[in-house]
Write a protein that holds these residues in place. Structure first.
Motif, short mmCIF file in Angstrom:
data_model
loop_
_atom_site.label_atom_id
_atom_site.label_comp_id
_atom_site.label_asym_id
_atom_site.label_seq_id
_atom_site.Cartn_x
_atom_site.Cartn_y
_atom_site.Cartn_z
N ASN A 112 0.83 -1.21 0.00
CA ASN A 112 0.00 0.00 0.00
C ASN A 112 0.86 1.26 0.00
O ASN A 112 0.49 2.28 -0.59
N ASN A 113 2.01 1.19 0.65
CA ASN A 113 2.90 2.34 0.75
C ASN A 113 3.58 2.66 -0.57
O ASN A 113 3.77 3.84 -0.91
N LEU A 114 3.95 1.64 -1.35
CA LEU A 114 4.83 1.82 -2.50
C LEU A 114 4.13 1.83 -3.85
O LEU A 114 4.73 2.22 -4.84
N SER A 115 2.89 1.41 -3.90
CA SER A 115 2.24 1.19 -5.20
C SER A 115 1.49 2.40 -5.75
O SER A 115 1.14 2.43 -6.92
N GLY A 116 1.21 3.39 -4.90
CA GLY A 116 0.36 4.49 -5.32
C GLY A 116 -1.07 4.33 -4.86
O GLY A 116 -1.91 5.20 -5.13
N ASP A 117 -1.38 3.25 -4.15
CA ASP A 117 -2.74 3.01 -3.66
C ASP A 117 -3.23 4.10 -2.72
O ASP A 117 -4.43 4.31 -2.59
N CYS A 118 -2.30 4.75 -2.03
CA CYS A 118 -2.69 5.71 -1.00
C CYS A 118 -2.39 7.15 -1.38
O CYS A 118 -2.27 8.02 -0.50
N LYS A 119 -2.30 7.41 -2.67
CA LYS A 119 -2.16 8.80 -3.10
C LYS A 119 -3.40 9.59 -2.68
O LYS A 119 -4.49 9.05 -2.57
N TYR A 120 -3.20 10.89 -2.51
CA TYR A 120 -4.29 11.74 -2.03
C TYR A 120 -5.50 11.67 -2.96
O TYR A 120 -6.65 11.60 -2.50
N THR A 121 -5.24 11.67 -4.28
CA THR A 121 -6.34 11.64 -5.23
C THR A 121 -7.12 10.32 -5.14
O THR A 121 -8.34 10.31 -5.33
N ARG A 122 -6.43 9.21 -4.88
CA ARG A 122 -7.11 7.93 -4.74
C ARG A 122 -7.98 7.91 -3.50
O ARG A 122 -9.11 7.39 -3.52
N GLU A 123 -7.49 8.49 -2.41
CA GLU A 123 -8.28 8.56 -1.19
C GLU A 123 -9.52 9.44 -1.38
O GLU A 123 -10.60 9.12 -0.89
N MET A 124 -9.37 10.52 -2.12
CA MET A 124 -10.53 11.38 -2.39
C MET A 124 -11.58 10.61 -3.17
O MET A 124 -12.78 10.75 -2.92
N ARG A 125 -11.16 9.79 -4.10
CA ARG A 125 -12.11 8.98 -4.87
C ARG A 125 -12.86 8.01 -3.96
O ARG A 125 -14.01 7.66 -4.23
N ARG A 126 -12.20 7.57 -2.92
CA ARG A 126 -12.86 6.68 -1.95
C ARG A 126 -13.75 7.45 -0.99
O ARG A 126 -14.40 6.86 -0.13
N GLY A 127 -13.73 8.77 -1.10
CA GLY A 127 -14.53 9.59 -0.20
C GLY A 127 -13.88 9.85 1.12
O GLY A 127 -14.54 10.23 2.10
N ILE A 128 -12.55 9.66 1.20
CA ILE A 128 -11.82 9.86 2.44
C ILE A 128 -10.91 11.07 2.28
O ILE A 128 -10.02 11.07 1.42
N ILE A 129 -11.14 12.10 3.07
CA ILE A 129 -10.35 13.33 2.98
C ILE A 129 -9.69 13.58 4.33
O ILE A 129 -10.35 13.61 5.37
N SER A 130 -8.38 13.71 4.32
CA SER A 130 -7.63 13.96 5.54
C SER A 130 -6.50 14.94 5.22
O SER A 130 -5.91 14.90 4.14
N PHE A 131 -6.20 15.80 6.17
CA PHE A 131 -5.18 16.81 5.94
C PHE A 131 -3.92 16.58 6.77
O PHE A 131 -2.95 17.30 6.63
N THR A 132 -3.95 15.59 7.63
CA THR A 132 -2.77 15.29 8.44
C THR A 132 -2.43 13.80 8.33
O THR A 132 -3.27 12.94 8.60
N LYS A 133 -1.22 13.52 7.91
CA LYS A 133 -0.73 12.15 7.77
C LYS A 133 -1.70 11.26 7.00
O LYS A 133 -1.96 10.11 7.38
N GLN A 134 -2.22 11.80 5.91
CA GLN A 134 -3.20 11.07 5.10
C GLN A 134 -2.62 9.76 4.57
O GLN A 134 -3.26 8.71 4.61
N PHE A 173 7.08 0.11 7.24
CA PHE A 173 6.75 1.36 6.56
C PHE A 173 8.03 2.03 6.06
O PHE A 173 8.03 2.67 4.99
N ALA A 174 9.10 1.89 6.81
CA ALA A 174 10.38 2.50 6.41
C ALA A 174 11.10 1.70 5.34
O ALA A 174 12.03 2.20 4.70
N ASP A 175 10.68 0.45 5.12
CA ASP A 175 11.35 -0.42 4.15
C ASP A 175 10.76 -0.16 2.76
O ASP A 175 9.65 -0.62 2.45
N THR A 176 11.49 0.56 1.92
CA THR A 176 10.99 0.90 0.59
C THR A 176 11.62 0.06 -0.51
O THR A 176 11.49 0.38 -1.69
N ARG A 177 12.35 -0.99 -0.16
CA ARG A 177 12.97 -1.82 -1.19
C ARG A 177 11.94 -2.34 -2.18
O ARG A 177 10.83 -2.72 -1.76
N PRO A 178 12.23 -2.35 -3.48
CA PRO A 178 13.50 -2.01 -4.12
C PRO A 178 13.66 -0.52 -4.47
O PRO A 178 14.60 -0.16 -5.14
#
Length: 250
Positions: free
Chosen positions: A181-203, A240-245
Motif C-alpha cells: 500500500n505504501n509503495l504502489s500508489g494506492d494511498c495517493k491523495y487523489t485515490r483517497e478522495m475517490r474513496r470519499g476519504i479526505i484527511s489533511f494530516t498524515k493522510q 513502513f520505512a522499508d521501501t525496497r527495491p
C-alpha cells in the motif's frame, strides 16, 4: 473443364462474391453488436459474456502497454528478475471477477494475501503454484488504477521472492500489506478522495495503516480485527520505512 455455376450477368451472383460476403459478414457483426448493446434478441447471459470479453480485451490492452512503458512497473519487473523471479506477461492475467464490490478476500487467503476493503476489488496476488497476478477486468476506473494494482501485487511477489513470506503468519502478511500500500500508489491523495476519504494530516500513513489492517483482518488465520491491528502495529515502523527495491516512496 467444370462449367461455372454463376452467370456474370446475373445480379444475384454479386452476393456470393468475396466483397459481397465481407459486406454481409460486417453487417451481421454490426447487427449482433447492436443486439448485445440494446438487449433485443439476446439473453442476459449473452450480454454478460459479451461485456466480460470486452472488459478483458480492454484490461489486457492496458496491461500490455503498462508493462512496456510504465516506469514503475518496468522498475519492479527488473528488480524481480534481479532477485531471481521472472514474471512472464502471461502470469499477469485479466479475468472476470464475481462482483465489483467485496468486503473480504477472494475465497482462499493463502492465494490472496491482498483482500480488499469496501472499494472496487481490483486484483490479487496468487503465490501458488507458480506466482501470478489476477486483474479484475471491468473493475478499473483508469489506466493508472491498473498500474497501481499491478504494482501492489508485484510488491507482494517481490516480498515472496526475497523474504519467503508465510501468508498464514499475521506479522508477515501485515508487513507485505504495509509495503504494498505504501509503495504502489494506492494511498495517493487523489485515490483517497475517490474513496470519499479526505484527511489533511498524515493522510498517506493513515491510508496505508487502514488498508493493511483491513487486509490482515480478512485472513482466515486472523482471529479478530484486534489481532490484525496488533500485527500491523508490531511491524509498522520497520515495514513502513522499508521501501525496497525503491530508494523512496513512489
Amino acid at each position: 473443364m467444370v462449367p461455372s455455376s454463376s452467370n456474370p450477368g446475373d445480379p444475384s451472383s454479386s452476393s456470393t462474391s468475396p466483397s459481397g460476403s465481407e459486406n454481409l459478414s460486417a453487417f451481421h457483426r454490426f447487427l449482433r453488436k447492436a443486439q448485445l448493446v440494446s438487449g433485443i434478441g439476446v439473453t442476459a447471459e449473452e450480454r454478460t459474456k459479451d461485456l466480460e470479453e470486452l472488459n478483458i480485451r480492454r484490461c489486457e490492452k492496458m496491461k500490455k502497454e503498462l508493462i512496456d512503458t510504465s516506469p514503475l512497473l518496468v522498475f519492479m519487473l527488473k528488480h524481480l528478475r534481479l532477485s531471481g523471479c521472472q514474471v512472464p506477461e502471461q502470469n499477469i492475467v485479466c479475468v472476470p471477477c464475481a462482483s465489483p464490490f467485496t468486503s473480504a478476500a477472494s475465497t482462499n487467503s493463502a492465494s490472496n494475501p491482498h483482500p480488499s476493503e469496501t472499494q472496487l476489488h481490483a486484483g490479487a496476488y496468487l503465490p501458488f503454484p507458480h506466482g501470478a497476478i489476477k486483474l479484475c477486468a471491468g473493475h478499473f476506473f483508469s489506466k493508472q488504477h491498473v498500474e497501481s494494482t499491478i504494482a501492489h501485487e508485484l510488491v507482494h511477489m517481490f516480498d515472496e521472492c526475497r523474504f519467503k513470506v508465510d501468508w498464514q503468519n499475521l506479522r508477515h502478511h501485515a508487513c507485505s500489506e504495509i509495503r504494498a500500500n505504501n509503495l504502489s500508489g494506492d494511498c495517493k491523495y487523489t485515490r483517497e478522495m475517490r474513496r470519499g476519504i479526505i484527511s489533511f494530516t498524515k493522510q498517506h500513513q493513515a491510508c496505508v495503516r487502514r488498508r493493511a489492517i483491513t487486509s490482515v483482518a480478512a485472513n482466515p488465520a486472523c482471529p479478530s480485527p484486534a489481532h490484525a491491528e496488533r500485527a500491523v502495529n508490531e511491524v509498522w515502523d520497520s515495514c513502513f520505512a522499508d521501501t525496497r527495491p525503491f530508494d523512496e516512496i513512489y
